[in-house]
Design an enzyme around this catalytic site. Structure first.
Site, short mmCIF file in Angstrom:
data_model
loop_
_atom_site.label_atom_id
_atom_site.label_comp_id
_atom_site.label_asym_id
_atom_site.label_seq_id
_atom_site.Cartn_x
_atom_site.Cartn_y
_atom_site.Cartn_z
N LYS A 11 -32.47 113.57 40.07
CA LYS A 11 -33.84 113.73 40.57
C LYS A 11 -34.07 115.12 41.17
O LYS A 11 -33.10 115.84 41.49
CB LYS A 11 -34.13 112.64 41.61
CG LYS A 11 -34.14 111.21 41.03
CD LYS A 11 -34.54 110.20 42.11
CE LYS A 11 -34.63 108.79 41.54
NZ LYS A 11 -35.11 107.82 42.58
N PHE A 59 -44.43 101.99 47.66
CA PHE A 59 -43.77 103.29 47.58
C PHE A 59 -44.09 104.06 46.30
O PHE A 59 -43.58 105.15 46.09
CB PHE A 59 -42.25 103.11 47.74
CG PHE A 59 -41.60 102.21 46.72
CD1 PHE A 59 -41.31 102.65 45.43
CD2 PHE A 59 -41.28 100.89 47.05
CE1 PHE A 59 -40.71 101.83 44.50
CE2 PHE A 59 -40.68 100.05 46.10
CZ PHE A 59 -40.41 100.53 44.83
N ARG A 87 -24.61 102.08 37.66
CA ARG A 87 -25.23 101.56 38.90
C ARG A 87 -24.21 101.58 40.05
O ARG A 87 -24.56 101.86 41.19
CB ARG A 87 -25.76 100.13 38.70
CG ARG A 87 -26.87 99.96 37.66
CD ARG A 87 -28.20 100.54 38.04
NE ARG A 87 -28.69 100.10 39.32
CZ ARG A 87 -29.92 100.39 39.78
NH1 ARG A 87 -30.77 101.12 39.05
NH2 ARG A 87 -30.30 99.97 40.95
N ARG A 104 -25.17 108.30 45.80
CA ARG A 104 -26.21 108.22 46.83
C ARG A 104 -25.63 108.30 48.24
O ARG A 104 -26.28 108.83 49.15
CB ARG A 104 -27.05 106.95 46.62
CG ARG A 104 -28.01 107.13 45.44
CD ARG A 104 -28.62 105.83 44.99
NE ARG A 104 -29.79 106.00 44.13
CZ ARG A 104 -30.37 105.01 43.47
NH1 ARG A 104 -29.90 103.78 43.59
NH2 ARG A 104 -31.42 105.23 42.72
N ASN A 114 -33.26 109.95 46.80
CA ASN A 114 -31.93 109.33 46.65
C ASN A 114 -31.16 109.87 45.44
O ASN A 114 -30.23 109.23 44.95
CB ASN A 114 -32.02 107.80 46.67
CG ASN A 114 -32.85 107.26 45.52
OD1 ASN A 114 -33.36 108.03 44.69
ND2 ASN A 114 -32.98 105.96 45.44
N HIS A 117 -31.41 108.37 39.25
CA HIS A 117 -31.96 107.14 38.65
C HIS A 117 -30.98 106.66 37.60
O HIS A 117 -30.36 107.46 36.90
CB HIS A 117 -33.31 107.44 37.97
CG HIS A 117 -33.76 106.32 37.07
ND1 HIS A 117 -34.50 105.26 37.51
CD2 HIS A 117 -33.51 106.08 35.75
CE1 HIS A 117 -34.71 104.42 36.51
NE2 HIS A 117 -34.12 104.89 35.42
#
Ligand code: IDP
Ligand code: MG
Length: 140
Positions: A11, A59, A87, A104, A114, A117
């Site tokens: 991100k 959000f 994940r 993270r 965070n 993705h």
């Protein structure tokens, strides 16, 4: 065990802090293979479409803003059970709840910022990968 592909996004918060290499190292150390990767700048419309599943969430606006603050690195990862494996490498959505050594935990600044993705299911990956990549860009 099934070979899967999953969509990963580094991100804007992490790209801005020059963390691409450190995040890619965690991905590769976990045995995931980066089989496609490029830099992209999402428009607001593209972000809203990508996260349309969250359109009703409180959000959503903050998330869409955060994703358009700067360039992203978008990737396809491949490995056995790649979706669940990535994940795990990512850690919990809120970095405060993420397990030590996850991306993270180490790099996330907040739930909005965070750092990464990852697709959450095979059906999601099947939609998210072609959102960014054509078949000829994915080199197995
Ligand atoms: P995930 O990225 O771990 O799959 P999702 O629930 O799919 O988490 O949410 C997508 C993104 O929206 C998260 O990565 C995070 O940046 C943001 N987000 C999720 N829940 C919240 C929240 O409660 N407050 C603020 N942002 C959130
Ligand atoms: Mg998600």
């Amino acid at each position: 065990m099934t070979i899967q592909q999953t969509l990963s996004i580094i991100k804007p918060d992490a790209v801005r802090r020059n963390l691409t290499g450190q995040i890619n190292a965690k991905i590769e150390e976990a045995g995931l293979r980066i089989i496609a990767q490029k830099r992209h700048r999402l428009t607001k419309e593209q972000t809203q479409a990508f996260y349309a599943v969250h359109a009703e969430r409180s959000f959503y606006e903050d998330l869409c803003n955060a994703m358009t603050l700067g360039p992203i690195i978008v990737q396809v990862l491949e490995e056995e059970e790649a979706i669940a494996k990535y994940r795990e490498v990512m850690g919990a959505t809120n970095p405060s709840n993420a397990a030590p050594e996850t991306i993270r935990y180490e790099f996330g600044e907040s739930v909005t910022f965070n750092s990464v993705h990852g697709s959450d299911a095979p059906e999601t990956a099947a939609k998210e990968i072609p959102f960014f990549f054509s078949q000829i860009e994915i080199l197995r």
